[in-house]
Scaffold this active site. Sequence first.
Site, PDB file in Angstrom:
ATOM      1  CG  HIS A  32       1.963  -6.463   7.130  1.00  0.00           C
ATOM      2  ND1 HIS A  32       2.303  -5.146   7.336  1.00  0.00           N
ATOM      3  CD2 HIS A  32       1.198  -6.499   6.029  1.00  0.00           C
ATOM      4  CE1 HIS A  32       1.751  -4.411   6.355  1.00  0.00           C
ATOM      5  NE2 HIS A  32       1.078  -5.211   5.565  1.00  0.00           N
ATOM      6  CB  CYS A  80      -0.091   4.150   0.638  1.00  0.00           C
ATOM      7  SG  CYS A  80      -0.442   2.668   1.560  1.00  0.00           S
TER       8      CYS A  80
HETATM    9  C1  LIG Z   1      -2.264  -2.120   5.343  1.00  0.00           C
HETATM   10  C2  LIG Z   1      -3.649  -1.992   4.826  1.00  0.00           C
HETATM   11  C3  LIG Z   1      -4.031  -2.582   3.617  1.00  0.00           C
HETATM   12  C4  LIG Z   1      -3.050  -3.292   2.726  1.00  0.00           C
HETATM   13  O1  LIG Z   1      -2.644  -4.518   3.250  1.00  0.00           O
HETATM   14  P1  LIG Z   1      -1.333  -5.218   2.643  1.00  0.00           P
HETATM   15  O2  LIG Z   1      -1.282  -6.544   3.310  1.00  0.00           O
HETATM   16  O3  LIG Z   1      -0.191  -4.342   3.020  1.00  0.00           O
HETATM   17  O4  LIG Z   1      -1.547  -5.324   1.177  1.00  0.00           O
HETATM   18  C5  LIG Z   1      -5.344  -2.451   3.207  1.00  0.00           C
HETATM   19  N1  LIG Z   1      -6.240  -1.804   3.950  1.00  0.00           N
HETATM   20  C6  LIG Z   1      -5.930  -1.224   5.121  1.00  0.00           C
HETATM   21  C7  LIG Z   1      -6.971  -0.523   5.916  1.00  0.00           C
HETATM   22  C8  LIG Z   1      -4.615  -1.286   5.603  1.00  0.00           C
HETATM   23  O5  LIG Z   1      -4.298  -0.704   6.755  1.00  0.00           O
END
Ligand SMILES: *Cc1c(COP(=O)(O)O)cnc(C)c1O
Length: 395
Positions: free
Chosen positions: A201, A324
Amino acid sequence: MKIYADNAATTKMSKTALDAMLPFLTEIYGNPSSLYEIGQRAKEALEEARATVASAINAEPNEIYFTSGGSEADNQAIRSAAVIGARKGKKHIVSTAIEHHAVLHTLKKLEKEGFEITLLDPHENGIVRPEELAAAIRDDTCLVTVMYANNEIGTIQPIGEIGAICKERGVYFHTDAVQAVGHLPIDVKKEKIYMLSASAHKFHGPKGVGFLYARKGILLSNLIEGGAQERGKRAGTENVAGVAAMAAALKEAVDNMSANAARLTALRGRLIDGLSQIPHSALNGDAEKRLPGNVSFCFEGIEGESLLLLLDDKGISASSGSACTSGSLDPSHVLLAIGRVHDVAHGSLRLTLGEDATAEQVDDIIEAVKEVVSYLRGMSPVWRDLMNGKGRFIL
Ligand SMILES: *Cc1c(COP(=O)(O)O)cnc(C)c1O
C-alpha cells in the site's frame, strides 16, 4: 479543492493493481493449495507474482515470502535474526533511533527478553553515520537493522555502505524498505542486504499485503504456525488477489520509477522553496538525500494538530509525522532524534506527494500553509511572547 499529500501514510491503489486483483476475487477464487484447476491457476498467479516481486529488487523468487504487510515482515525478520543469534549466544542488535515503530517496538520487546539494543542517533540531517554503525558492531551482534528511507522526514540511508560493513563483519543486515520499494532503485545483491521488508500500500498496491525478502540460507522463524504455505514459513491461505495486485503495482512503479522520481523531485523543490519563505521555519532532514515526494517542515510557534485540521478544512490531507503517532501528544521520536526540541517538534508538517501531483497543487498547498501558519501564530500566546522579545526563537 481536494489534494491528497499523505502518500507516506498510504497511496491510492492504481488501476493496474485493481485490474490485476479482480480475477482472483471473482472467477479464480480457488485455494492455491488445492489440486484442481482454479486452485492451480491461483497457485500459478502466486508464483508469477513472486518472480515479478523478486526481479524488482534483484532477488530470487524463492527468497520472497508474502506477508500481511510491512509490520509483519519487520517483525519476522528481526525475530528470526534474534532466534539465530540467541542460539550462538549473540544477543546484541544495532539499529537507529528513527526506525518505524514496527521495528522499534519489536526491539523493545526483545530487550525485555534479554537482548541488548544499541540505537544510533542520526546526524542532524537525519542520516546515519556508517562509521558510527561500524563501531557499534560487537562480537555478540546478531543483527543490524536500518531503514532504507525514513517515513517521516524522507531521508535515504547509505544502505550499500552499511551492507558492506555488515558483510565484512559477518552480521545479518535487515532493512525496512517500506518507503523505498517502488520509489528508489534497490538491488539486494549489490547492496548486500540480507533481509528486506516491503508493503504494497506504499506503492499503489492494496493494504494488508507485503513481502519479506530473506536471502537463501537464512532460517526464518514463523510468527504464524499452521499450514505449509510460503515454504512453511508463513502459514495461512495466501492473499492471492492482494499478492497479484502488489506485483502489478510494483512492476508499474519500477517501470516508471526514473520518470516519476524526476518529476517529483522538481515538485518537491518547488514546495520546499515555497514553504521556506515562511519565517521561523525549517526543513527536516537532508535537502537532497530524501525521497522524491517527501517534504517535512517545522514551524515555530505552531501546534501541528491544529495545522492539520485547518489544512483539512481547505481540502488538503497531510500529516504531522507518522500516521502511527498522530492522536498521541508525544512529539515524533524521529524529530527528537535529529535534535528538534519538543516545542519545535510539535509544529511539524509532513507533505508527501503522489505520482499524480501537479505544480498547481503544490502552489495551492504553499498558499494554504502560509495562510494557516500565520492565522495560528496570530492566536498563539507563545508566538506573541516571542515577537515581543520574551523568549528566543529557535528556528
Ligand atoms: C508503513 C510503514 C510500515 C508498516 O507497513 P504496514 O504494511 O502498514 O504494516 C513499516 N515501516 C515503514 C517505514 C512504513 O512506512
